[in-house]
Design a protein around this motif. Sequence first.
Motif, PDB file in Angstrom:
ATOM      1  N   ARG A 122       0.912  -1.181  -0.064  1.00 13.97           N
ATOM      2  CA  ARG A 122       0.109  -0.063  -0.110  1.00 13.97           C
ATOM      3  C   ARG A 122       0.897   1.271  -0.026  1.00 13.97           C
ATOM      4  N   LEU A 123       0.643   2.304  -0.733  1.00 13.33           N
ATOM      5  CA  LEU A 123       1.223   3.350  -0.827  1.00 13.33           C
ATOM      6  C   LEU A 123       1.110   4.185   0.416  1.00 13.33           C
ATOM      7  N   VAL A 124      -0.032   4.247   1.144  1.00 16.93           N
ATOM      8  CA  VAL A 124      -0.576   4.786   2.396  1.00 16.93           C
ATOM      9  C   VAL A 124      -0.322   3.809   3.161  1.00 16.93           C
ATOM     10  N   SER A 125       0.743   3.976   4.249  1.00 18.43           N
ATOM     11  CA  SER A 125       0.849   2.850   5.236  1.00 18.43           C
ATOM     12  C   SER A 125       0.434   3.425   6.564  1.00 18.43           C
ATOM     13  N   ASP A 126      -0.191   2.648   7.472  1.00 17.11           N
ATOM     14  CA  ASP A 126      -0.417   3.120   8.834  1.00 17.11           C
ATOM     15  C   ASP A 126       0.445   3.014   9.869  1.00 17.11           C
ATOM     16  N   SER A 127       1.671   2.537   9.399  1.00 16.54           N
ATOM     17  CA  SER A 127       2.912   2.372  10.490  1.00 16.54           C
ATOM     18  C   SER A 127       3.293   3.738  11.115  1.00 16.54           C
ATOM     19  N   LEU A 128       2.974   4.850  10.440  1.00 15.01           N
ATOM     20  CA  LEU A 128       3.345   6.009  11.106  1.00 15.01           C
ATOM     21  C   LEU A 128       2.129   7.225  11.002  1.00 15.01           C
ATOM     22  N   VAL A 129       1.456   7.412  11.959  1.00 17.60           N
ATOM     23  CA  VAL A 129       0.422   8.311  11.578  1.00 17.60           C
ATOM     24  C   VAL A 129       0.480   9.387  12.762  1.00 17.60           C
ATOM     25  N   GLU A 130       0.565  10.819  12.309  1.00 19.16           N
ATOM     26  CA  GLU A 130       0.596  12.065  13.178  1.00 19.16           C
ATOM     27  C   GLU A 130      -0.794  12.820  13.363  1.00 19.16           C
ATOM     28  N   TRP A 131      -1.199  12.756  14.477  1.00 18.40           N
ATOM     29  CA  TRP A 131      -2.512  13.644  14.803  1.00 18.40           C
ATOM     30  C   TRP A 131      -1.890  14.931  15.571  1.00 18.40           C
ATOM     31  N   THR A 132      -2.009  15.885  14.733  1.00 16.45           N
ATOM     32  CA  THR A 132      -1.629  17.314  15.234  1.00 16.45           C
ATOM     33  C   THR A 132      -2.691  18.343  14.985  1.00 16.45           C
ATOM     34  N   ARG A 133      -2.523  19.620  15.413  1.00 17.18           N
ATOM     35  CA  ARG A 133      -3.134  20.654  15.172  1.00 17.18           C
ATOM     36  C   ARG A 133      -3.359  20.974  13.519  1.00 17.18           C
ATOM     37  N   ALA A 134      -2.472  20.622  12.709  1.00 18.88           N
ATOM     38  CA  ALA A 134      -2.522  20.534  11.421  1.00 18.88           C
ATOM     39  C   ALA A 134      -3.470  19.678  10.669  1.00 18.88           C
ATOM     40  N   GLY A 135      -3.787  18.705  11.448  1.00 16.51           N
ATOM     41  CA  GLY A 135      -4.713  17.557  10.988  1.00 16.51           C
ATOM     42  C   GLY A 135      -3.916  16.384  10.952  1.00 16.51           C
ATOM     43  N   VAL A 136      -4.390  15.023  10.296  1.00 13.32           N
ATOM     44  CA  VAL A 136      -4.242  13.604  10.438  1.00 13.32           C
ATOM     45  C   VAL A 136      -3.117  13.803   9.075  1.00 13.32           C
ATOM     46  N   GLN A 137      -1.942  13.470   9.387  1.00 14.58           N
ATOM     47  CA  GLN A 137      -0.720  13.018   8.315  1.00 14.58           C
ATOM     48  C   GLN A 137      -0.446  11.527   8.489  1.00 14.58           C
ATOM     49  N   VAL A 138      -0.321  10.889   7.298  1.00 17.34           N
ATOM     50  CA  VAL A 138       0.225   9.748   7.204  1.00 17.34           C
ATOM     51  C   VAL A 138       1.568  10.011   6.166  1.00 17.34           C
ATOM     52  N   PRO A 139       2.571  10.442   6.641  1.00 21.89           N
ATOM     53  CA  PRO A 139       3.785  11.098   5.940  1.00 21.89           C
ATOM     54  C   PRO A 139       4.416   9.724   4.951  1.00 21.89           C
ATOM     55  N   ASP A 140       4.697  10.127   3.734  1.00 17.51           N
ATOM     56  CA  ASP A 140       5.351   9.137   3.065  1.00 17.51           C
ATOM     57  C   ASP A 140       6.917   9.082   3.332  1.00 17.51           C
ATOM     58  N   LEU A 141       7.508   8.035   3.594  1.00 21.90           N
ATOM     59  CA  LEU A 141       8.811   7.885   4.118  1.00 21.90           C
ATOM     60  C   LEU A 141       9.756   7.275   2.988  1.00 21.90           C
ATOM     61  N   SER A 142       9.088   7.181   1.951  1.00 24.10           N
ATOM     62  CA  SER A 142       9.686   6.200   0.707  1.00 24.10           C
ATOM     63  C   SER A 142      10.166   6.804  -0.233  1.00 24.10           C
ATOM     64  N   LEU A 143       9.676   8.110  -0.640  1.00 24.48           N
ATOM     65  CA  LEU A 143      10.060   8.990  -1.961  1.00 24.48           C
ATOM     66  C   LEU A 143      11.331   9.980  -1.779  1.00 24.48           C
ATOM     67  N   TRP A 144      11.116  10.768  -1.029  1.00 25.97           N
ATOM     68  CA  TRP A 144      12.318  11.706  -0.826  1.00 25.97           C
ATOM     69  C   TRP A 144      12.336  12.389   0.821  1.00 25.97           C
ATOM     70  N   PRO A 145      12.391  11.388   1.553  1.00 26.80           N
ATOM     71  CA  PRO A 145      12.531  11.820   2.900  1.00 26.80           C
ATOM     72  C   PRO A 145      13.715  12.472   3.358  1.00 26.80           C
ATOM     73  N   GLU A 146      13.693  13.482   4.267  1.00 25.07           N
ATOM     74  CA  GLU A 146      14.909  14.328   4.590  1.00 25.07           C
ATOM     75  C   GLU A 146      15.272  13.339   5.886  1.00 25.07           C
ATOM     76  N   GLU A 147      16.769  12.962   5.730  1.00 25.26           N
ATOM     77  CA  GLU A 147      17.377  11.949   6.719  1.00 25.26           C
ATOM     78  C   GLU A 147      18.774  12.564   7.142  1.00 25.26           C
ATOM     79  N   ASP A 148      18.831  12.981   8.331  1.00 29.34           N
ATOM     80  CA  ASP A 148      19.989  13.475   8.685  1.00 29.34           C
ATOM     81  C   ASP A 148      20.513  14.846   7.954  1.00 29.34           C
ATOM     82  N   GLY A 149      19.646  15.556   7.569  1.00 27.09           N
ATOM     83  CA  GLY A 149      19.933  16.762   6.746  1.00 27.09           C
ATOM     84  C   GLY A 149      20.126  16.679   5.379  1.00 27.09           C
ATOM     85  N   VAL A 150      19.948  15.366   4.746  1.00 24.75           N
ATOM     86  CA  VAL A 150      20.048  15.256   3.370  1.00 24.75           C
ATOM     87  C   VAL A 150      18.748  14.518   2.880  1.00 24.75           C
TER      88      VAL A 150
END
Length: 346
Positions: free
Chosen positions: A262-290
């Motif tokens: 599945r392109l959207v995975s529920d392994s990481l879900v963020e519930w914040t004031r901005a709403g519900v996010q299921v951030p994609d960590l596969s395409l171009w995530p920022e990791e240690d500044g790169v």
Amino acid sequence: MTGPTVVIAGVGRFGDLHARVWAEAGARITGLVDPDTARLAEVARTRRVDQTATELAPLLDRVRPDVVVIAADEAAHTGLALTALEAGSHVFVEKPLALSAADAWRIAETAAAHQRQVVVGHISRFTAPMTRMRAGVERGAVGRLCALRLRRDFSRAWFLSFGDRVHPVWESCIHDIDLAISFARTRVRRVVAMQSGAAGDAAPSVVSALLEFDNGVIATVESAWLVPATAPGTLDDGPLALDGAIVGEAEVLGLDGVLKQRLVSDSLVEWTRAGVQVPDLSLWPEEDGVVGGALRREVGYALAVFTGRRQPDVMPVEEACWGVEAAEAVVESLRTGAPVELPVRR
């Protein structure tokens, strides 16, 4: 040891991201090209690049780069790729390679004539799940491959803002046509497709296509630009923030097993004031500044191919040409409402 020199042709948001990732991967960005002079100056200042131009050929005469990265509008891909290859540069071109099979094969033939390499930016091939699924198929984990099911849905807001910039088959379906080819490893021989203008009549917002491959594998490719604004965001932050969602699934069916992702995975879900996010960590995530993920792996692969450290095995230009052939046939089937038989290429 200095890295290969690179010119970026097209410095919109994704071209700017490419400039960053290629530099982080060890390349030297020696020139930028874009017809928008204000945008060109902005990115040149941000990326600290001295050489700029509104057209590619004059810049190539000045800087003679090892690689030209093409991130311009789809209609410009063919002309830019041919100009770069004829000047002696390798080419990385964002998907699709071209907007017609004739142009795609012309690029491939020009590359061969000039002994240059072309890598097409079909980023989905480089995501970790797809890499693992393809390896599973290759080692026989599912037995004989029989069928593929691929679905990719986009936010309706994206359709309303840029859905008619190019036919949606070239924007969305081309990703999954390419993935199907990466599993089947052969040409599509027949296509039948249907469409709906549910989200607006500027272009088809819903496309469903059935592909039959030369080896008998059947693939369904579906895309709908109907994801509502209330859906969890998937790309709302990071180095290329997009307000909206990409939602989809991939399924590989063989006689001895099934692989699903599945392109959207529920392994990481963020519930914040901005709403519900299921951030994609596969395409171009920022990791240690790169920038990491599939985009960094794709660029690393391209650099290895261009410098002769590996064969063009993950994204052969021939398979990119097959994808253009298939996408062109889907568009034709949508236009006529009839099946399309692809001509045999000698």
